[in-house]
Design a protein around this motif. Structure first.
Motif, short mmCIF file in Angstrom:
data_model
loop_
_atom_site.label_atom_id
_atom_site.label_comp_id
_atom_site.label_asym_id
_atom_site.label_seq_id
_atom_site.Cartn_x
_atom_site.Cartn_y
_atom_site.Cartn_z
N UNK A 167 32.22 5.47 85.71
CA UNK A 167 32.26 6.86 85.24
C UNK A 167 33.67 7.23 84.80
N UNK A 168 34.66 6.78 85.56
CA UNK A 168 36.05 7.06 85.21
C UNK A 168 36.43 6.36 83.90
N UNK A 169 35.94 5.14 83.73
CA UNK A 169 36.24 4.40 82.50
C UNK A 169 35.61 5.08 81.29
N UNK A 170 34.39 5.57 81.45
CA UNK A 170 33.70 6.25 80.36
C UNK A 170 34.46 7.50 79.92
N UNK A 171 35.09 8.17 80.91
CA UNK A 171 35.85 9.38 80.61
C UNK A 171 37.23 9.07 80.03
N UNK A 172 37.53 7.77 79.85
CA UNK A 172 38.78 7.39 79.21
C UNK A 172 39.96 7.20 80.14
N UNK A 173 39.71 7.10 81.43
CA UNK A 173 40.81 6.92 82.39
C UNK A 173 41.42 5.53 82.23
N UNK A 174 42.73 5.45 82.34
CA UNK A 174 43.42 4.16 82.26
C UNK A 174 43.27 3.42 83.58
N UNK A 175 43.68 2.16 83.59
CA UNK A 175 43.59 1.37 84.82
C UNK A 175 44.41 2.01 85.94
N UNK A 176 45.60 2.45 85.59
CA UNK A 176 46.45 3.09 86.59
C UNK A 176 45.83 4.35 87.14
N UNK A 177 45.23 5.14 86.29
CA UNK A 177 44.57 6.37 86.74
C UNK A 177 43.37 6.08 87.63
N UNK A 178 42.61 5.05 87.28
CA UNK A 178 41.46 4.67 88.10
C UNK A 178 41.91 4.22 89.48
N UNK A 179 43.01 3.46 89.53
CA UNK A 179 43.53 3.01 90.82
C UNK A 179 43.97 4.19 91.67
N UNK A 180 44.73 5.11 91.06
CA UNK A 180 45.30 6.24 91.81
C UNK A 180 44.26 7.30 92.17
N UNK A 181 43.31 7.56 91.25
CA UNK A 181 42.42 8.70 91.44
C UNK A 181 41.01 8.33 91.89
N UNK A 182 40.66 7.04 91.80
CA UNK A 182 39.31 6.64 92.19
C UNK A 182 39.36 5.59 93.30
N UNK A 183 39.95 4.43 93.01
CA UNK A 183 39.92 3.32 93.97
C UNK A 183 40.56 3.67 95.31
N UNK A 184 41.83 4.07 95.29
CA UNK A 184 42.54 4.33 96.55
C UNK A 184 41.95 5.52 97.32
N UNK A 185 41.68 6.67 96.66
CA UNK A 185 41.08 7.78 97.41
C UNK A 185 39.72 7.44 98.01
N UNK A 186 38.88 6.74 97.23
CA UNK A 186 37.54 6.41 97.72
C UNK A 186 37.58 5.38 98.85
N UNK A 187 38.63 4.57 98.87
CA UNK A 187 38.73 3.52 99.89
C UNK A 187 39.62 3.95 101.06
N UNK A 188 39.95 5.24 101.14
CA UNK A 188 40.92 5.70 102.12
C UNK A 188 40.49 5.45 103.57
#
Length: 223
Positions: free
Chosen positions: A126-147
């Motif tokens: 979903x983040x990729x579809x919205x145009x998020x970069x790899x860095x943004x996905x890491x900071x705003x999706x991967x790390x928060x969701x895996x907290x």
């Protein structure tokens, strides 16, 4: 050799506990930073990652596994020249930070990689579809969701570092391990040796309880 009572050894025990806190805290911060980078790199370059790179992932993963599989006591001795190069000495709490960090970073890196694997692929897509970069996905999706698993792994790593710090005392690393050897083991003073063990057990229990409470809080927020 004269034995020292527990009461008489309390000032030295307190000093040793502060040294343990110093070396563990600093090495833990270093481990958090570099271990997270290692875990993110391994996850991103995995065949299911955002930046698949089979060659890099295999080589880097093998290096991480080599360092992770080394017994810590052997690692302590093996990195003495590097420790001297970095901090100017191979003895004392600051010197112990080097092998502690080297020993913990690969372990925590794998913990982070495992935590990131638990993130739902749907949220990443979903983040990729919205145009998020790899860095943004890491900071705003991967790390928060895996907290939640991230904090659980960090707690486990911190407890492991306390155990490692005790072993560092065998080669003059200072801390409670060094205190236990000099005032307990070498002087055949069982009460002082047991007091050292009790102090470490209490510290570990407090840290584990705090870590578990944070994990429960994070899980509750997600629910």
């Amino acid at each position: 050799m004269n034995k020292t009572s527990i009461a008489e050894s309390l000032p030295e025990l307190w000093k040793a506990l502060l040294e343990t806190g110093q070396m563990v805290a600093l090495s833990f911060l270093i481990t958090l930073v570099f271990g997270t980078l290692v875990g993110v790199a391994l996850r991103l370059t995995d065949h299911e990652g955002l930046r698949p790179n089979k060659a890099f992932n295999k080589v880097f993963g093998a290096i991480v596994n080599v360092f992770r599989s080394l017994p810590f006591l052997i690692l302590l001795i093996a990195v003495i020249p590097f420790t001297r190069l970095v901090v100017g000495t191979a003895y004392g709490p600051m010197a112990a930070v080097v092998p502690l960090s080297i020993g913990a970073i690969p372990f925590f890196g794998r913990v982070v990689e495992s935590a990131l694997r638990e993130v739902s692929p749907g949220k990443i897509e979903a983040a990729r579809v919205m145009g998020a970069s790899t860095g943004q996905i890491v900071r705003k999706v991967l790390l928060p969701e895996a907290m939640s698993p991230f904090v659980a792994g960090a707690t486990l790593t911190l407890v492991m570092l306390i155990g490692y710090s005790a072993m560092a005392g065998t080669i003059g690393g200072g801390g409670v391990g060094d205190f236990a050897i000099r005032y307990g083991y070498q002087r055949f003073n069982t009460p002082v040796l047991l007091a050292s063990v009790v102090v470490l057990v209490v510290v570990v229990q407090i840290i584990q309880s705090i870590g578990d409470a944070i994990v429960r809080g994070l899980a509750h927020k997600r629910d």
